[in-house]
Design a protein around this motif. Structure first.
Motif, PDB file in Angstrom:
ATOM      1  N   GLU A   1      32.843  14.269   6.456  1.00 42.80           N
ATOM      2  CA  GLU A   1      33.726  13.264   5.873  1.00 42.80           C
ATOM      3  C   GLU A   1      33.754  12.003   6.726  1.00 42.80           C
ATOM      4  O   GLU A   1      33.827  10.884   6.192  1.00 42.80           O
ATOM      5  N   ASP A   2      33.686  12.152   8.057  1.00 38.27           N
ATOM      6  CA  ASP A   2      33.639  10.976   8.927  1.00 38.27           C
ATOM      7  C   ASP A   2      32.380  10.155   8.673  1.00 38.27           C
ATOM      8  O   ASP A   2      32.410   8.919   8.662  1.00 38.27           O
ATOM      9  N   ARG A   3      31.256  10.850   8.469  1.00 40.32           N
ATOM     10  CA  ARG A   3      30.010  10.134   8.193  1.00 40.32           C
ATOM     11  C   ARG A   3      30.081   9.425   6.842  1.00 40.32           C
ATOM     12  O   ARG A   3      29.570   8.316   6.689  1.00 40.32           O
ATOM     13  N   VAL A   4      30.699  10.062   5.865  1.00 44.21           N
ATOM     14  CA  VAL A   4      30.848   9.415   4.557  1.00 44.21           C
ATOM     15  C   VAL A   4      31.704   8.166   4.678  1.00 44.21           C
ATOM     16  O   VAL A   4      31.369   7.108   4.120  1.00 44.21           O
ATOM     17  N   ASP A   5      32.825   8.265   5.418  1.00 40.68           N
ATOM     18  CA  ASP A   5      33.694   7.099   5.597  1.00 40.68           C
ATOM     19  C   ASP A   5      32.970   5.985   6.351  1.00 40.68           C
ATOM     20  O   ASP A   5      33.101   4.795   5.999  1.00 40.68           O
ATOM     21  N   SER A   6      32.214   6.353   7.391  1.00 39.77           N
ATOM     22  CA  SER A   6      31.477   5.345   8.152  1.00 39.77           C
ATOM     23  C   SER A   6      30.416   4.676   7.293  1.00 39.77           C
ATOM     24  O   SER A   6      30.212   3.466   7.367  1.00 39.77           O
ATOM     25  N   HIS A   7      29.751   5.477   6.466  1.00 35.72           N
ATOM     26  CA  HIS A   7      28.738   4.913   5.577  1.00 35.72           C
ATOM     27  C   HIS A   7      29.383   3.968   4.561  1.00 35.72           C
ATOM     28  O   HIS A   7      28.836   2.895   4.263  1.00 35.72           O
ATOM     29  N   ARG A   8      30.540   4.341   4.048  1.00 30.03           N
ATOM     30  CA  ARG A   8      31.229   3.491   3.074  1.00 30.03           C
ATOM     31  C   ARG A   8      31.643   2.166   3.716  1.00 30.03           C
ATOM     32  O   ARG A   8      31.498   1.102   3.122  1.00 30.03           O
ATOM     33  N   GLU A   9      32.151   2.235   4.956  1.00 31.26           N
ATOM     34  CA  GLU A   9      32.553   1.015   5.637  1.00 31.26           C
ATOM     35  C   GLU A   9      31.344   0.137   5.961  1.00 31.26           C
ATOM     36  O   GLU A   9      31.409  -1.090   5.867  1.00 31.26           O
ATOM     37  N   ALA A  10      30.223   0.790   6.353  1.00 27.52           N
ATOM     38  CA  ALA A  10      29.040   0.013   6.716  1.00 27.52           C
ATOM     39  C   ALA A  10      28.434  -0.684   5.511  1.00 27.52           C
ATOM     40  O   ALA A  10      27.901  -1.792   5.625  1.00 27.52           O
ATOM     41  N   THR A  11      28.476  -0.039   4.355  1.00 31.13           N
ATOM     42  CA  THR A  11      27.866  -0.637   3.170  1.00 31.13           C
ATOM     43  C   THR A  11      28.798  -1.613   2.472  1.00 31.13           C
ATOM     44  O   THR A  11      28.353  -2.645   1.951  1.00 31.13           O
ATOM     45  N   ALA A  12      30.106  -1.311   2.458  1.00 32.99           N
ATOM     46  CA  ALA A  12      31.046  -2.198   1.779  1.00 32.99           C
ATOM     47  C   ALA A  12      31.408  -3.398   2.635  1.00 32.99           C
ATOM     48  O   ALA A  12      31.556  -4.515   2.146  1.00 32.99           O
ATOM     49  N   GLY A  13      31.518  -3.158   3.934  1.00 33.97           N
ATOM     50  CA  GLY A  13      31.888  -4.245   4.822  1.00 33.97           C
ATOM     51  C   GLY A  13      33.380  -4.508   4.787  1.00 33.97           C
ATOM     52  O   GLY A  13      34.096  -4.142   3.869  1.00 33.97           O
ATOM     53  N   ARG A  14      33.850  -5.159   5.829  1.00 37.35           N
ATOM     54  CA  ARG A  14      35.261  -5.533   5.913  1.00 37.35           C
ATOM     55  C   ARG A  14      35.371  -7.046   5.912  1.00 37.35           C
ATOM     56  O   ARG A  14      34.426  -7.755   6.282  1.00 37.35           O
ATOM     57  N   PRO A  15      36.516  -7.605   5.484  1.00 40.17           N
ATOM     58  CA  PRO A  15      36.656  -9.059   5.470  1.00 40.17           C
ATOM     59  C   PRO A  15      36.390  -9.692   6.831  1.00 40.17           C
ATOM     60  O   PRO A  15      35.784 -10.765   6.915  1.00 40.17           O
ATOM     61  N   ALA A  16      36.822  -9.007   7.904  1.00 46.51           N
ATOM     62  CA  ALA A  16      36.613  -9.575   9.239  1.00 46.51           C
ATOM     63  C   ALA A  16      35.145  -9.633   9.614  1.00 46.51           C
ATOM     64  O   ALA A  16      34.731 -10.443  10.444  1.00 46.51           O
ATOM     65  N   ASP A  17      34.316  -8.756   9.018  1.00 49.04           N
ATOM     66  CA  ASP A  17      32.901  -8.733   9.351  1.00 49.04           C
ATOM     67  C   ASP A  17      32.197  -9.999   8.902  1.00 49.04           C
ATOM     68  O   ASP A  17      31.118 -10.324   9.400  1.00 49.04           O
ATOM     69  N   ARG A  18      32.750 -10.708   7.927  1.00 53.29           N
ATOM     70  CA  ARG A  18      32.090 -11.899   7.404  1.00 53.29           C
ATOM     71  C   ARG A  18      32.449 -13.157   8.192  1.00 53.29           C
ATOM     72  O   ARG A  18      31.986 -14.247   7.871  1.00 53.29           O
ATOM     73  N   VAL A  19      33.298 -13.004   9.215  1.00 49.90           N
ATOM     74  CA  VAL A  19      33.683 -14.116  10.078  1.00 49.90           C
ATOM     75  C   VAL A  19      33.053 -13.887  11.442  1.00 49.90           C
ATOM     76  O   VAL A  19      33.245 -12.838  12.055  1.00 49.90           O
ATOM     77  N   ALA A  20      32.295 -14.854  11.912  1.00 44.60           N
ATOM     78  CA  ALA A  20      31.610 -14.716  13.188  1.00 44.60           C
ATOM     79  C   ALA A  20      32.609 -14.752  14.336  1.00 44.60           C
ATOM     80  O   ALA A  20      33.541 -15.562  14.345  1.00 44.60           O
ATOM     81  N   ALA A  21      32.414 -13.854  15.293  1.00 48.34           N
ATOM     82  CA  ALA A  21      33.242 -13.792  16.494  1.00 48.34           C
ATOM     83  C   ALA A  21      32.372 -14.098  17.702  1.00 48.34           C
ATOM     84  O   ALA A  21      31.143 -13.911  17.653  1.00 48.34           O
ATOM     85  N   PRO A  22      32.959 -14.577  18.789  1.00 52.80           N
ATOM     86  CA  PRO A  22      32.160 -14.829  19.995  1.00 52.80           C
ATOM     87  C   PRO A  22      31.429 -13.569  20.451  1.00 52.80           C
ATOM     88  O   PRO A  22      31.970 -12.463  20.376  1.00 52.80           O
ATOM     89  N   LEU A  23      30.219 -13.758  20.916  1.00 48.94           N
ATOM     90  CA  LEU A  23      29.379 -12.619  21.298  1.00 48.94           C
ATOM     91  C   LEU A  23      30.064 -11.739  22.328  1.00 48.94           C
ATOM     92  O   LEU A  23      30.081 -10.511  22.204  1.00 48.94           O
ATOM     93  N   ASP A  24      30.640 -12.335  23.351  1.00 47.33           N
ATOM     94  CA  ASP A  24      31.239 -11.549  24.436  1.00 47.33           C
ATOM     95  C   ASP A  24      32.400 -10.684  23.944  1.00 47.33           C
ATOM     96  O   ASP A  24      32.672  -9.627  24.527  1.00 47.33           O
ATOM     97  N   SER A  25      33.077 -11.098  22.884  1.00 43.68           N
ATOM     98  CA  SER A  25      34.227 -10.339  22.392  1.00 43.68           C
ATOM     99  C   SER A  25      33.816  -9.093  21.628  1.00 43.68           C
ATOM    100  O   SER A  25      34.664  -8.239  21.349  1.00 43.68           O
ATOM    101  N   LEU A  26      32.546  -8.975  21.267  1.00 43.83           N
ATOM    102  CA  LEU A  26      32.068  -7.824  20.489  1.00 43.83           C
ATOM    103  C   LEU A  26      31.302  -6.819  21.329  1.00 43.83           C
ATOM    104  O   LEU A  26      30.802  -5.830  20.794  1.00 43.83           O
ATOM    105  N   LEU A  27      31.215  -7.067  22.619  1.00 45.89           N
ATOM    106  CA  LEU A  27      30.454  -6.170  23.495  1.00 45.89           C
ATOM    107  C   LEU A  27      31.396  -5.228  24.231  1.00 45.89           C
ATOM    108  O   LEU A  27      32.546  -5.584  24.513  1.00 45.89           O
ATOM    109  N   PRO A  28      30.933  -4.010  24.572  1.00 45.02           N
ATOM    110  CA  PRO A  28      29.619  -3.437  24.239  1.00 45.02           C
ATOM    111  C   PRO A  28      29.522  -3.059  22.765  1.00 45.02           C
ATOM    112  O   PRO A  28      30.532  -2.855  22.105  1.00 45.02           O
ATOM    113  N   VAL A  29      28.302  -2.962  22.277  1.00 46.98           N
ATOM    114  CA  VAL A  29      28.083  -2.666  20.867  1.00 46.98           C
ATOM    115  C   VAL A  29      28.441  -1.209  20.590  1.00 46.98           C
ATOM    116  O   VAL A  29      27.990  -0.303  21.286  1.00 46.98           O
TER     117      VAL A  29
END
Length: 263
Positions: A36-64
């Motif tokens: 179920e965790d993999r299904v939820d992760s797959h759904r989030e990865a394919t659907a995307g979140r509103p925040a994902d469409r806004v670029a954030a500074p590189l340093d704030s997203l590390l580590p990946v």
């Protein structure tokens, strides 16, 4: 009739069943939760979140990690060395990535895949990077590993080509510090095709996900098997006692009768 359940043999059987059933149920539920965790992760990865469409500074997203992989990241600086990454497939066609090192304001460099071109890696066909100060926005990706990504190492490649995109493979090529990540530009120029970000590891509905689902079924089958075997042994014991009480069982062999003693 049921006093046999208090014998040492049946105490052992009952204790085994009492321990085995909850254990199998727990393991089955755990494997189901992983699926179920993999299904939820797959759904989030394919659907995307509103925040994902806004670029954030590189340093704030590390580590990946799973949450930041694929997010839009922005960095400023100047382009430096340009390399080609051969044998990369896009839409079923073989081609190569055009990778340029971006020397950021922090002093570190981040590999930027500016786009994809079809055919064999050819430096003459790769467009030159813009000069001067640039603002780059791209999808964040973790460094590749040659064993897990299924790509060859850099050994044997011509100069100016790179087999694995990552700080470990670039450390001997560039003279400055590197981010342990890379960016892929989603709106490339000069006729290059965009390289879509790959889903984070262990988030897709791949073979591992369905293995978790298969293991779930196996653990629940084990529960049914344990209960079935207990009931089968119980029924056999009861039938044996009933047959003995009804005199339907043949007397047990006690060995040859002793010879009569002489007076």
């Amino acid at each position: 009739m049921h006093r046999f359940l208090l014998t040492p043999r049946w105490w052992g059987i009952n204790v085994f069943v009492v321990l085995a059933v909850p254990f199998c149920l727990f393991m089955g539920s755990w494997q189901l939760g992983r699926f179920e965790d993999r299904v939820d992760s797959h759904r989030e990865a394919t659907a995307g979140r509103p925040a994902d469409r806004v670029a954030a500074p590189l340093d704030s997203l590390l580590p990946v990690d799973k949450k930041t992989s694929g997010r839009l990241a922005s960095a400023s600086g100047e382009y430096g060395e340009q390399l080609l990454v051969p044998e990369r497939t896009l839409d079923g066609k073989s081609g190569f990535y055009v990778l340029t090192l971006l020397k950021t304001d922090s002093g570190k460099a981040v590999p930027v895949v500016r786009g994809w071109l079809p055919g064999k890696a050819d430096g003459a066909a790769a467009p030159a990077a813009p000069t001067g100060r640039v603002e780059v926005t791209g999808a964040l990706q973790p460094s590749e590993n040659s064993r897990t990504k299924g790509v060859h190492s850099d050994g044997g490649l011509p100069a100016g080509q790179l087999g694995v995109i990552g700080a470990a493979s670039l450390v001997n090529i560039v003279p400055y510090d590197l981010y342990d990540a890379w960016l892929t530009v989603q709106t490339p120029a000069d006729g290059m095709a965009a390289v879509p970000p790959k889903a984070p590891n262990d988030t897709g509905l791949d073979l591992k996900a369905f293995q978790n689902l298969g293991y779930t079924g196996e653990w629940f089958v084990f529960v049914a098997f344990v209960l079935f075997m207990w009931f089968r042994l119980y029924r056999r014991e009861v039938e044996t006692i009933r047959d003995a009480e009804a005199g339907l069982l043949a007397p047990q062999e006690t060995g040859p009768e002793p010879a009569p003693q002489r007076a």
